[in-house]
Design an enzyme around this catalytic site. Sequence first.
Site, PDB file in Angstrom:
ATOM      1  N   ARG A  19      -6.944   4.290 -12.296  1.00 44.48           N
ATOM      2  CA  ARG A  19      -6.672   5.147 -11.144  1.00 44.48           C
ATOM      3  C   ARG A  19      -6.486   6.604 -11.581  1.00 44.48           C
ATOM      4  NH1 ARG A  19      -5.562   3.372  -6.406  1.00 44.48           N
ATOM      5  NH2 ARG A  19      -4.802   1.376  -7.234  1.00 44.48           N
ATOM      6  N   GLU A  42     -11.988  -1.447 -13.374  1.00 44.59           N
ATOM      7  CA  GLU A  42     -11.891  -1.013 -11.980  1.00 44.59           C
ATOM      8  C   GLU A  42     -11.621   0.485 -11.903  1.00 44.59           C
ATOM      9  OE1 GLU A  42      -8.358  -1.113  -8.639  1.00 44.59           O
ATOM     10  OE2 GLU A  42      -8.607  -2.877  -9.916  1.00 44.59           O
ATOM     11  N   THR A  71      -9.406  -0.268  -4.451  1.00 41.62           N
ATOM     12  CA  THR A  71      -9.077   0.428  -3.201  1.00 41.62           C
ATOM     13  C   THR A  71     -10.314   0.542  -2.309  1.00 41.62           C
ATOM     14  OG1 THR A  71      -7.557   1.730  -4.597  1.00 41.62           O
ATOM     15  CG2 THR A  71      -7.626   2.286  -2.280  1.00 41.62           C
ATOM     16  N   LYS A 131      -5.569 -11.272  -5.557  1.00 38.26           N
ATOM     17  CA  LYS A 131      -4.760 -10.232  -6.210  1.00 38.26           C
ATOM     18  C   LYS A 131      -3.418 -10.147  -5.484  1.00 38.26           C
ATOM     19  CE  LYS A 131      -4.582  -5.183  -6.024  1.00 38.26           C
ATOM     20  NZ  LYS A 131      -5.373  -3.963  -5.698  1.00 38.26           N
ATOM     21  N   GLY A 161       3.263  -3.604 -11.148  1.00 37.88           N
ATOM     22  CA  GLY A 161       4.547  -3.920 -11.753  1.00 37.88           C
ATOM     23  C   GLY A 161       4.460  -4.964 -12.837  1.00 37.88           C
ATOM     24  N   GLY A 181      -2.528  -1.325 -14.782  1.00 36.96           N
ATOM     25  CA  GLY A 181      -2.744   0.050 -14.369  1.00 36.96           C
ATOM     26  C   GLY A 181      -2.066   1.042 -15.286  1.00 36.96           C
ATOM     27  N   SER A 182      -0.881   1.497 -14.892  1.00 38.63           N
ATOM     28  CA  SER A 182      -0.224   2.580 -15.620  1.00 38.63           C
ATOM     29  C   SER A 182       0.191   2.196 -17.030  1.00 38.63           C
ATOM     30  CB  SER A 182       0.991   3.083 -14.831  1.00 38.63           C
ATOM     31  OG  SER A 182       1.921   2.036 -14.617  1.00 38.63           O
TER      32      SER A 182
END
Length: 212
Positions: A19, A42, A71, A131, A161, A181-182
């Site tokens: 992202r 992704e 998204t 998901k 998370g 993700g992060s």
Amino acid sequence: MSEAVVWPSFKRDLVAILRGVKPDEVEAIVGALIEEKFEAIEVPLNSPEPFRSIEIVARAFGEMAFIGAGTVLSTEDCARVADAGGKLMVSPNVDPAVIEMASLRGMVTLPGCFTPTEALLALRSGASALKFFPAGSLGPAGLSAIKAVLPRNAVVGAVGGVSETTFVDYAKIGVRTFGLGSSLYKPGDGADEVQANARRAIEAYDKVFAAG
């Protein structure tokens, strides 16, 4: 309804969520991920120029990994992802029309859900996998309760998370599919940093699931 596209037999069920990635950096970052054996990438559509990024990495790495978008909120965007070479459609919600479009284009689908109602609707609509998002809010206990009412063959993924530090908790309830993700990439991270994060995630996954 078109036939569901089967979730691939990945060696490691890890989806890298980039992202905020930009077209001028995406090839190096995805190259680093693939070098560490990630098989699903992704690019969320709320990233800068996402279709351009998808086209770049699909051209460069499309034979080595499932490249696609996250998204994805409309059938039009879903079609654009496919036109750019995307083979993976990830969404934060369950939209049967979007799942149908992705399936018609031969894309693997990973729609977002949080409740049994949404999960069962996604499966009826032809989802390849589920998901659960944000999984951190549900936790392993909540996700385990929902899994109990789903078909045994449903592929259940945890996203939001979660990180390599929580693989072991989800493994205890039979979940081995994760979106990272992060913990893997944040805007501004370079390819070297992403590669180090990816290596750590792969090592943790292999330790928990004996995938190596």
